[in-house]
Structure formats: C-alpha cells, structure tokens
Design a protein around this motif. Structure first.
Motif, short mmCIF file in Angstrom:
data_model
loop_
_atom_site.label_atom_id
_atom_site.label_comp_id
_atom_site.label_asym_id
_atom_site.label_seq_id
_atom_site.Cartn_x
_atom_site.Cartn_y
_atom_site.Cartn_z
N TYR A 182 0.86 -1.18 0.00
CA TYR A 182 0.00 0.00 0.00
C TYR A 182 0.90 1.24 0.00
CZ TYR A 182 -3.44 -3.49 1.26
OH TYR A 182 -4.24 -4.61 1.27
N CYS A 183 0.74 2.08 -1.03
CA CYS A 183 1.65 3.21 -1.25
C CYS A 183 0.90 4.53 -1.16
CB CYS A 183 2.29 3.10 -2.63
SG CYS A 183 3.05 1.51 -3.01
N ALA A 184 1.60 5.57 -0.76
CA ALA A 184 1.07 6.93 -0.80
C ALA A 184 2.20 7.86 -1.21
CB ALA A 184 0.50 7.34 0.56
N PHE A 185 1.99 8.59 -2.33
CA PHE A 185 3.07 9.41 -2.88
C PHE A 185 2.56 10.81 -3.23
CE2 PHE A 185 4.55 5.10 -4.26
CZ PHE A 185 5.67 5.07 -3.45
N TYR A 186 3.43 11.78 -3.00
CA TYR A 186 3.16 13.15 -3.43
C TYR A 186 3.47 13.29 -4.92
CZ TYR A 186 3.61 18.26 -3.61
OH TYR A 186 3.48 19.60 -3.93
N GLU A 187 4.64 12.80 -5.32
CA GLU A 187 5.02 12.78 -6.73
C GLU A 187 5.48 11.37 -7.08
OE1 GLU A 187 6.54 17.36 -7.44
OE2 GLU A 187 8.01 15.84 -6.90
N ILE A 188 4.84 10.77 -8.07
CA ILE A 188 5.22 9.44 -8.51
C ILE A 188 5.34 9.46 -10.03
CG2 ILE A 188 2.79 8.73 -8.26
CD1 ILE A 188 3.96 5.82 -7.92
N GLN A 189 6.57 9.69 -10.51
CA GLN A 189 6.78 9.95 -11.93
C GLN A 189 8.01 9.25 -12.52
OE1 GLN A 189 7.04 14.23 -11.79
NE2 GLN A 189 5.04 14.41 -10.81
N TYR A 190 8.91 8.76 -11.69
CA TYR A 190 10.15 8.19 -12.21
C TYR A 190 9.86 6.88 -12.92
CZ TYR A 190 14.97 6.52 -12.40
OH TYR A 190 16.19 6.04 -12.83
N PRO A 191 10.10 6.78 -14.24
CA PRO A 191 9.68 5.63 -15.04
C PRO A 191 10.22 4.29 -14.55
CG PRO A 191 10.32 7.43 -16.47
CD PRO A 191 10.71 7.83 -15.08
N TYR B 188 -2.19 8.87 -4.61
CA TYR B 188 -1.28 9.85 -5.20
C TYR B 188 -1.91 11.23 -5.15
CZ TYR B 188 -4.34 9.82 -9.28
OH TYR B 188 -5.44 9.94 -10.11
N SER B 189 -1.07 12.25 -5.14
CA SER B 189 -1.53 13.63 -5.14
C SER B 189 -1.99 14.02 -6.54
CB SER B 189 -0.41 14.56 -4.68
OG SER B 189 -0.82 15.91 -4.81
N ALA B 190 -3.17 14.61 -6.61
CA ALA B 190 -3.73 15.00 -7.92
C ALA B 190 -3.91 16.50 -8.01
CB ALA B 190 -5.06 14.29 -8.16
N GLN B 191 -2.97 17.24 -7.43
CA GLN B 191 -3.00 18.69 -7.58
C GLN B 191 -2.74 19.04 -9.04
OE1 GLN B 191 -3.83 20.80 -5.11
NE2 GLN B 191 -4.15 19.01 -3.81
N SER B 192 -3.40 20.10 -9.53
CA SER B 192 -3.34 20.41 -10.95
C SER B 192 -1.92 20.64 -11.44
CB SER B 192 -4.20 21.65 -11.25
OG SER B 192 -3.75 22.76 -10.49
N GLY B 193 -1.09 21.31 -10.64
CA GLY B 193 0.27 21.60 -11.08
C GLY B 193 1.13 20.37 -11.24
N GLN B 194 0.80 19.30 -10.55
CA GLN B 194 1.60 18.08 -10.62
C GLN B 194 1.26 17.22 -11.83
OE1 GLN B 194 0.37 17.00 -6.55
NE2 GLN B 194 2.50 16.45 -6.28
N ILE C 87 -0.79 11.66 -12.98
CA ILE C 87 -1.87 10.93 -13.63
C ILE C 87 -1.40 10.28 -14.92
CG2 ILE C 87 -4.09 11.18 -14.80
CD1 ILE C 87 -4.84 13.28 -12.72
N THR C 88 -0.69 11.03 -15.76
CA THR C 88 -0.21 10.48 -17.03
C THR C 88 0.77 9.34 -16.78
OG1 THR C 88 -0.43 12.66 -18.04
CG2 THR C 88 0.87 11.04 -19.23
N SER C 89 1.64 9.50 -15.80
CA SER C 89 2.63 8.45 -15.49
C SER C 89 1.94 7.16 -15.08
CB SER C 89 3.57 8.93 -14.38
OG SER C 89 4.32 10.05 -14.79
N LEU C 90 0.95 7.26 -14.22
CA LEU C 90 0.24 6.06 -13.76
C LEU C 90 -0.59 5.43 -14.87
CD1 LEU C 90 -0.84 7.46 -10.28
CD2 LEU C 90 0.71 5.53 -10.65
N LYS C 91 -1.19 6.27 -15.71
CA LYS C 91 -1.96 5.75 -16.85
C LYS C 91 -1.06 5.02 -17.83
CE LYS C 91 -5.95 8.88 -17.10
NZ LYS C 91 -6.59 9.98 -17.88
N ASP C 92 0.06 5.64 -18.17
CA ASP C 92 0.96 5.08 -19.18
C ASP C 92 1.52 3.72 -18.76
OD1 ASP C 92 0.49 7.26 -20.72
OD2 ASP C 92 2.47 8.16 -20.51
N ILE C 93 1.76 3.54 -17.47
CA ILE C 93 2.35 2.29 -17.01
C ILE C 93 1.28 1.24 -16.71
CG2 ILE C 93 2.38 2.68 -14.52
CD1 ILE C 93 5.32 1.37 -16.66
N GLY C 94 0.01 1.67 -16.71
CA GLY C 94 -1.08 0.72 -16.49
C GLY C 94 -1.42 0.48 -15.03
N GLN D 164 -0.55 20.60 -0.28
CA GLN D 164 0.66 19.81 -0.51
C GLN D 164 0.58 18.53 0.30
OE1 GLN D 164 3.62 22.80 0.54
NE2 GLN D 164 4.17 23.03 -1.60
N PRO D 165 -0.10 17.52 -0.22
CA PRO D 165 -0.21 16.25 0.51
C PRO D 165 1.08 15.46 0.42
CG PRO D 165 -1.37 16.09 -1.58
CD PRO D 165 -0.87 17.51 -1.48
#
Length: 329
Positions: free
Chosen positions: A91-100, A120-126, A140-147, A160-161
């Motif tokens: 079970y994960c909780a991340f502010y920024e989760i983008q590293y491929p 994951y944080s869904a603030q518009s700027g992120q 959002i794009t990172s999580l979608k792209d990886i499935g 800032q969660p």
C-alpha cells in the motif's frame, strides 16, 4: 585551504572507523548524495560536469548510481523486492510518482502480490507533463501510461499532501514501512538531498496502515486530522518514554479560519528547543513559521543551525550577536 571554488588540502591524517550495517535491526536510514556530491560529480572525468541528460547510456547509469548512493538500489528497490508472493500486499502513498524505472518495478510487483494500491496527489500543477530530456510526466499520465491507474486513488484535499511512504503486509498483517523525504522523481531520488527510512516494526506499520486507509478515500482535512490524533495524540516532546512515536498530519483541525491557532504539536517543538543546552539543528524547506521565529529570535548560549531553501526565508531569522548560524541556500 583556499576558497570554496579553489581549495586544496595541506595536511592529512587518517582514522579507522566502524560503521553500522546498512540494513539491520528495526530502523535503517538511506541517504543519497544529490547536491551534496556535486563537487565529486563535477570532478568525475567520465561525467565531465555535464547534466545527466547529456551523458551516454553507460555514463548515465553510473551517474545515477553515484548520485543516489544507496537510496535507490539498496533502499527503494530493496524494499519493493520484498513484495514478491501472493502472501504480500503493498500500500503506497506518494506526493510525486513519476520516475519511469520505479513505475516499471511497481508494475512487476502488481503481478506478484495479492494486492497493490496507490494513493497519489492530484494537484493540478503536478499533472502537467514536464518537458525534460527523460520525459517525466505528471502523476496521472505516469500512472496511466504504465497501467496502474486501476489501483490508484487520487488525493486532492490538501495544498501539498506530502505523503511518501509504502506499507508492506504479509497475510494481511502490516509488517514494514518505507518512509522519508524522497519523492519518486528523477530530481527527488538523484538530485536533491533526500533520505529513506525503512522500519521493520508491526506496531508502527499498523499505524501507517490506519492512516493509509483514511487517505484512500480522499478525506477532508478535518477528518484526517481526527484520525491523525487518534493514531498518536499530541505529546510533550520533552518528556518522552522510550519507544517510537509516529505523528501524522494534519493536526488540530478543524478550527475557526478567522482565528489564528498555533497547533499544540508546534508548541511542543518550541518547548523542546527551549530545553536545548548545546545545539539545535532545523530545516525549513517551505515557510519559517512565526512560532519558530519567536523562539529563535531570543539570545541563547547554545548553537543554532538553521537551514533554509531560499535567501528571503533566511533573512527572516535575526542574526544576533550570539552563536547563531543561519545557512542560506
């Protein structure tokens, strides 16, 4: 000797030291080099003082290994490797989760374990795709792209969660936690100064799981504050019994927005600072709260070392004619 840009050793000595094993016991802390290793990186002939994005494939891999020190391969990756059977859940909780590369490993974990869930944080700027050479995208794009979007839960009800943790469960029992300051981005793991804290303790893991169970429903700050204080009530930090304390945020909410309230826990930090006799070190990456300004503005007999992210913030700290040291970054 010399200056910060042109220095040279004149005298040398050597000592023998014994260090702790990296991963042993209840608590293990992992550090990267990040910016603290910038001089070593700059002087490395293979890296040539170039941006990592300008390096060739082999040099790029070596550069990341150097900059992350033990934070990525032994720390983050090592923690993930434990989630490997249907007995396990993560079970994960991340502010920024983008590293491929990390996202690829999470996808492999999903195939092996009973359950993988991500807040994951869904603030518009992120969620604006970042145009950099390594194509790191928004959350959002990172999580979608990886499935992984089907197992992901957004969090929007906080400016800032800053959640950065994972909980490993075995047979549905929380057993270990990964936490610390590291965002799952190229800059967070390899560029900035960050740490990871690996905790092997069922009692602590259970507290994190209760917090995570609340986060996954995108709670209001008032609801989350109540849960945070149920898990660990405010405590006088100057009178702690032996053991490990887990303080979650936010705290002391809800309150009347027209009335400024100093959270009890910040007051407890002030009491702790007042009790110091030799040294206080503190980092202020965002704002320099007035409750700390007041306590640090007083003259003291002990050294205070304050680290700020911006010069404007550091200038809020008064430079008294005592032993204060204010480091501006």
């Amino acid at each position: 000797y010399g200056t910060a840009l042109h220095f040279a050793p004149k005298y040398t000595s050597s000592i023998t030291i014994s260090t702790e094993e990296l991963n042993k016991g209840k608590h293990s802390v992992y550090f990267n080099y990040g910016v603290t290793g910038s001089q070593g990186y700059a002087k490395n002939k293979e890296f040539g003082n170039k941006r990592v994005s300008e390096l060739g494939k082999d040099a790029y891999a070596k550069a990341l290994s150097y900059l992350s020190r033990e934070l990525y391969n032994e720390g983050l990756t090592g923690f993930l490797k434990q989630a490997k059977t249907k007995k396990h859940s993560l079970y994960c909780a991340f502010y920024e989760i983008q590293y491929p590369e990390f996202l690829k490993q999470l996808k492999e974990v999903k195939k092996k374990v009973k359950e993988l869930q991500i807040v994951y944080s869904a603030q518009s700027g992120q969620n604006k795709d970042i145009k950099d050479p390594h194509h790191e995208k928004g959350n959002i794009t990172s999580l979608k792209d990886i499935g992984l979007m089907s197992v992901s839960h957004l969090r929007t009800k906080a400016n800032q969660p800053h959640n950065k943790f994972m909980i490993l469960c075995e047979n549905d029992v929380p057993i270990e936690v990964w936490t610390g300051s590291t965002n799952i981005t190229l800059s967070g793991i390899f560029g900035q100064c960050n740490t990871g804290h690996w905790i092997k303790d069922k009692t602590i893991a259970k507290k994190y799981k209760k917090y995570w169970d609340t986060l996954m429903n995108n709670p209001s700050l008032g609801v989350l504050s109540k849960v945070s204080e149920e898990i660990q009530p405010d405590t006088d930090l100057t009178k702690l019994d032996n053991g490990t304390y887990v303080f979650f945020s936010p705290r002391d909410l809800p309150f009347d927005k027209d009335v400024e309230v100093t959270p009890n826990h910040l007051k407890s930090y002030v009491k702790l600072i007042d009790k110091a006799q030799e040294l206080v070190c503190m980092i202020f990456p965002f704002n320099y709260d007035s409750v700390f300004q007041k306590v640090y503005d007083k003259k003291r007999s002990f050294l205070r070392y304050l680290l700020f992210e911006k010069t404007a913030q550091a200038e809020q700290a008064k430079s008294n004619e005592d032993n204060d040291v204010n480091l501006k970054v």
